[in-house]
Structures are given as structure tokens and as C-alpha cells.
Design an enzyme around this catalytic site. Structure first.
Site, PDB file in Angstrom:
ATOM      1  N   SER A 196      34.780  24.751  24.800  1.00 16.22           N
ATOM      2  CA  SER A 196      33.360  25.233  24.508  1.00 16.22           C
ATOM      3  C   SER A 196      33.183  26.129  26.073  1.00 16.22           C
ATOM      4  O   SER A 196      33.808  25.366  27.367  1.00 16.22           O
ATOM      5  CB  SER A 196      32.920  23.740  23.990  1.00 16.22           C
ATOM      6  OG  SER A 196      32.763  23.827  22.669  1.00 16.22           O
ATOM      7  N   ASP A 219      40.973  14.686  14.260  1.00 12.74           N
ATOM      8  CA  ASP A 219      41.307  15.181  16.304  1.00 12.74           C
ATOM      9  C   ASP A 219      41.463  13.491  16.830  1.00 12.74           C
ATOM     10  O   ASP A 219      40.621  12.336  16.496  1.00 12.74           O
ATOM     11  CB  ASP A 219      40.129  15.695  16.417  1.00 12.74           C
ATOM     12  CG  ASP A 219      39.818  16.627  17.338  1.00 12.74           C
ATOM     13  OD1 ASP A 219      41.014  17.212  18.036  1.00 12.74           O
ATOM     14  OD2 ASP A 219      38.998  17.039  18.614  1.00 12.74           O
ATOM     15  N   HIS A 220      42.209  13.431  18.373  1.00  5.95           N
ATOM     16  CA  HIS A 220      41.860  12.726  18.642  1.00  5.95           C
ATOM     17  C   HIS A 220      41.780  11.510  18.473  1.00  5.95           C
ATOM     18  O   HIS A 220      41.458   9.903  18.738  1.00  5.95           O
ATOM     19  CB  HIS A 220      40.189  12.545  20.339  1.00  5.95           C
ATOM     20  CG  HIS A 220      41.474  13.757  20.785  1.00  5.95           C
ATOM     21  ND1 HIS A 220      41.888  14.467  22.054  1.00  5.95           N
ATOM     22  CD2 HIS A 220      40.690  14.962  20.859  1.00  5.95           C
ATOM     23  CE1 HIS A 220      42.028  15.473  21.983  1.00  5.95           C
ATOM     24  NE2 HIS A 220      40.702  15.638  21.607  1.00  5.95           N
ATOM     25  N   HIS A 271      42.419  22.626  23.756  1.00  4.72           N
ATOM     26  CA  HIS A 271      41.421  21.649  23.081  1.00  4.72           C
ATOM     27  C   HIS A 271      39.714  22.441  24.410  1.00  4.72           C
ATOM     28  O   HIS A 271      40.238  22.325  25.503  1.00  4.72           O
ATOM     29  CB  HIS A 271      41.272  19.752  23.501  1.00  4.72           C
ATOM     30  CG  HIS A 271      42.375  19.730  22.470  1.00  4.72           C
ATOM     31  ND1 HIS A 271      41.880  19.015  21.470  1.00  4.72           N
ATOM     32  CD2 HIS A 271      43.162  19.751  22.092  1.00  4.72           C
ATOM     33  CE1 HIS A 271      42.779  18.176  20.802  1.00  4.72           C
ATOM     34  NE2 HIS A 271      43.761  19.269  20.478  1.00  4.72           N
ATOM     35  N   GLY A 272      38.762  21.250  23.945  1.00  2.00           N
ATOM     36  CA  GLY A 272      37.712  21.815  24.870  1.00  2.00           C
ATOM     37  C   GLY A 272      37.017  23.172  25.555  1.00  2.00           C
ATOM     38  O   GLY A 272      37.639  23.219  26.494  1.00  2.00           O
ATOM     39  N   SER A 322      37.187  13.273  14.839  1.00  2.00           N
ATOM     40  CA  SER A 322      37.476  12.404  15.476  1.00  2.00           C
ATOM     41  C   SER A 322      37.103  11.324  14.815  1.00  2.00           C
ATOM     42  O   SER A 322      36.837  10.751  14.543  1.00  2.00           O
ATOM     43  CB  SER A 322      37.271  12.839  17.392  1.00  2.00           C
ATOM     44  OG  SER A 322      35.399  12.180  16.855  1.00  2.00           O
ATOM     45  N   ASN A 325      34.042  21.958  20.003  1.00  2.00           N
ATOM     46  CA  ASN A 325      32.806  21.150  19.484  1.00  2.00           C
ATOM     47  C   ASN A 325      31.227  20.690  19.918  1.00  2.00           C
ATOM     48  O   ASN A 325      31.065  21.253  19.517  1.00  2.00           O
ATOM     49  CB  ASN A 325      33.943  19.099  19.697  1.00  2.00           C
ATOM     50  CG  ASN A 325      32.751  18.245  19.339  1.00  2.00           C
ATOM     51  OD1 ASN A 325      31.896  18.348  18.188  1.00  2.00           O
ATOM     52  ND2 ASN A 325      32.990  17.450  18.897  1.00  2.00           N
TER      53      ASN A 325
HETATM   54 ZN   LIG Z   1      39.795  17.253  22.264  1.00  2.00          ZN
END
Ligand SMILES: [Zn+2]
Length: 296
Positions: free
Chosen positions: A218, A80-81, A215-216, A48, A239
């Protein structure tokens, strides 16, 4: 070496997903690379804006490229982002394979306008680069959060996804389907898990007909991850779990060797800790439908 686009096509055909893991240092990069090599699956590392500011934009690119070339292994690098065009251009110039251009907090029409410009500019510089756009709200910060956001409000609308993809000409789309960045304390403790709207994943895929990135991821329920991959997710970002494993690995290494000062004697424990998490995720993402012959 296959291109990243080819690798996404193969994953889609085989009903598997490619794992994407964020890195902030050489320790995490080593862990991700070793896990992927052990399982012999392609892998993507992401940095990121904050992560690449720490590592150096050109430096992280050089590290990943050196692994890819020396080992002839499909490891790719994603910016990323990325929240601004200059930052996206900097990453493209440094040799990143993919850019997530994320202005998803802007109103929908403005998100389309800016993303379209970013796609045009990046492709003019680097025709081979992949560009991802994002619509919907998946929060920010791959950290431990106290309270759960109301994810229902920010879910991606399939018709908007279709319009966004057609107008911006992005290569991949990051939808909001119940996923969110970071983990709640209850997820870290193993008491709760994120749940995904698999029907929505399928509906967006049917409308937008594009590679989709989760994404996200986890702390997400295993069956939901499998269901989402089956329904059209081709890349999964992890992440927070990686950061948690890094922190726990470091804590335990320092406790076990209170007098050790040699970094290369302490840090292999951190590599092992991260590697176990990455290997388990890669194994889950790689359980495919039986590979089907192409339909044409
Ligand atoms: Zn993300």
C-alpha cells in the site's frame, strides 16, 4: 479450474502480478471479488490471524470456496502472516489454499528450522497447499503509522534468500525490498510514497529462483511496483489501502444517510469505495510484457 500454482506460473510467464487483498468482512470480500470479475483476472484474498479470528477460520474459507464454485472463478484464499504451527494447521484443515508461515522475527537459523517443519507438516496434510516463508523485516500492522522505520536494516540478503529457500523448501518467498506494512500519515495524504529496491528484487530472484510476494505494498510508487513485477515479483499484497477505502466509504455513507439503519442500503457504498481501490491496483498489476511462448 486452474490451480493456484498454475496461476502463479502463468503470471510469471506473462510478466504480470496477481493482486492479494486482505479481508475482514463480507463487504470487502464482495468488493474484491466484483473488481476481479469486472477485469477478469485471478485474485487472492488474505486473512491474517486477527482477520480470521474475527470472521471465523472455517467461515471465511466457506465464503471464498462458495464464490469460486458458484462462479467458476479463480479466487483463492491465503492464511496471511501465520505465526505458529497450530494456527497454520487450523487454516490448512479449513481449506485455505496458501499459508504465509511468518516467524521472520526469529534469528535466521531458527526461522529456517521452524519454517522447514511447517512446510513438512502442512504438505503431509495437504500436498496441494502453498507455503510461503519470510526473511527480513517489513514491520507489522497494516495501519496508519506516525514514524517511518529504518527499512535499510532489515533488507533481505540474496544469498540468505537462496539458503532459506533451499533448506525450507517453501513454495514462495516474502522478501524485504523497501516494502513495509502499513502507511505513514504522509502517504495517506499523498505527499510521500514507498520506494522499492528493484535491483535487490532482481538479485534475490536470480539467487533464490522462486515465486516472490511483495507484502506491505500500500502506498508504493506506481513505477516501482511495475519495476518490481518486471524484476520478479509475482504476487502483491495490499491491505492498508483497502482498510482506508473501507473506512472512508463507511464514513461518507453514514454522513450521506444519517437516518438510514438498513445495513444493505448503507454498505453498498462501502463496497463501491473498496472496489475502486482494488480495481485500480488490479489494473496496474495486470499490465504485462507481451505474453511470451514458453522457451522449451
Ligand atoms: Zn504482509
Amino acid at each position: 479450474m486452474e490451480t493456484l500454482r498454475k496461476i502463479l506460473e502463468q503470471a510469471e510467464t506473462n510478466g504480470v502480478a496477481i493482486g492479494h487483498f486482505n479481508i475482514s468482512d463480507l463487504v470487502t470480500l464482495k468488493a474484491v471479488f466484483e473488481a476481479a470479475r469486472d477485469l477478469n483476472v485471478p485474485v487472492i484474498v488474505g486473512a491474517s490471524e486477527g482477520e480470521r479470528q474475527f470472521m471465523g477460520v472455517r467461515q471465511v474459507s466457506a465464503l471464498v470456496k462458495s464464490l469460486r464454485e458458484e462462479y467458476d472463478f479463480p479466487i483463492f484464499l491465503n492464511a496471511d502472516h501465520t505465526h505458529s504451527l497450530p494456527s497454520a494447521i487450523e487454516a490448512a484443515k479449513a481449506g485455505f489454499d496458501w499459508v504465509v508461515f511468518d516467524v521472520s522475527t526469529l534469528p535466521f537459523e531458527e526461522n529456517i528450522r521452524q519454517t522447514k517443519v511447517a512446510v513438512e507438516r502442512l504438505k503431509a496434510m495437504r500436498p496441494d497447499i502453498l507455503v510461503e516463508g519470510e526473511i527480513g523485516d517489513i514491520g507489522s500492522g497494516s495501519e496508519i503509522h506516525d514514524a517511518a522505520p529504518d527499512l535499510k536494516k532489515g533488507l533481505t540478503n540474496p544469498a540468505e534468500a537462496k539458503q532459506f529457500v533451499e533448506e525450507t523448501r517453501v513454495d514462495t518467498l516474502a522478501p524485504a525490498v523497501g516494502n513495509m506494512h502499513g502507511m505513514l500519515k504522509s502517504m495517506v495524504a499523498g505527499d510521500t510514497r514507498k520506494r522499492l529496491d528493484i535491483k535487490l528484487v532482481r538479485a534475490i530472484k536470480a539467487e533464490a529462483r522462486i515465486f516472490m510476494t511483495l507484502h506491505g505494498a500500500s502506498g508504493t510508487d506506481h513505477d516501482d511496483l511495475r519495476g518490481a513485477i518486471e524484476a520478479g515479483i509475482t504476487v502483491v499484497h495490499i491491505n492498508t489501502e483497502v482498510r482506508l477505502a473501507w473506512r472512508r466509504g463507511l464514513d461518507s455513507a453514514l454522513v450521506k444517510q444519517p437516518d438510514e439503519i438498513v445495513p444493505y442500503k448503507i454498505l453498498p457504498h462501502v463496497v463501491d469505495s473498496v472496489k475502486r481501490v482494488v480495481a485500480a491496483r488490479l489494473a496496474l498489476f495486470s499490465i504485462g510484457r507481451r505474453a511470451r511462448p514458453a522457451s522449451h
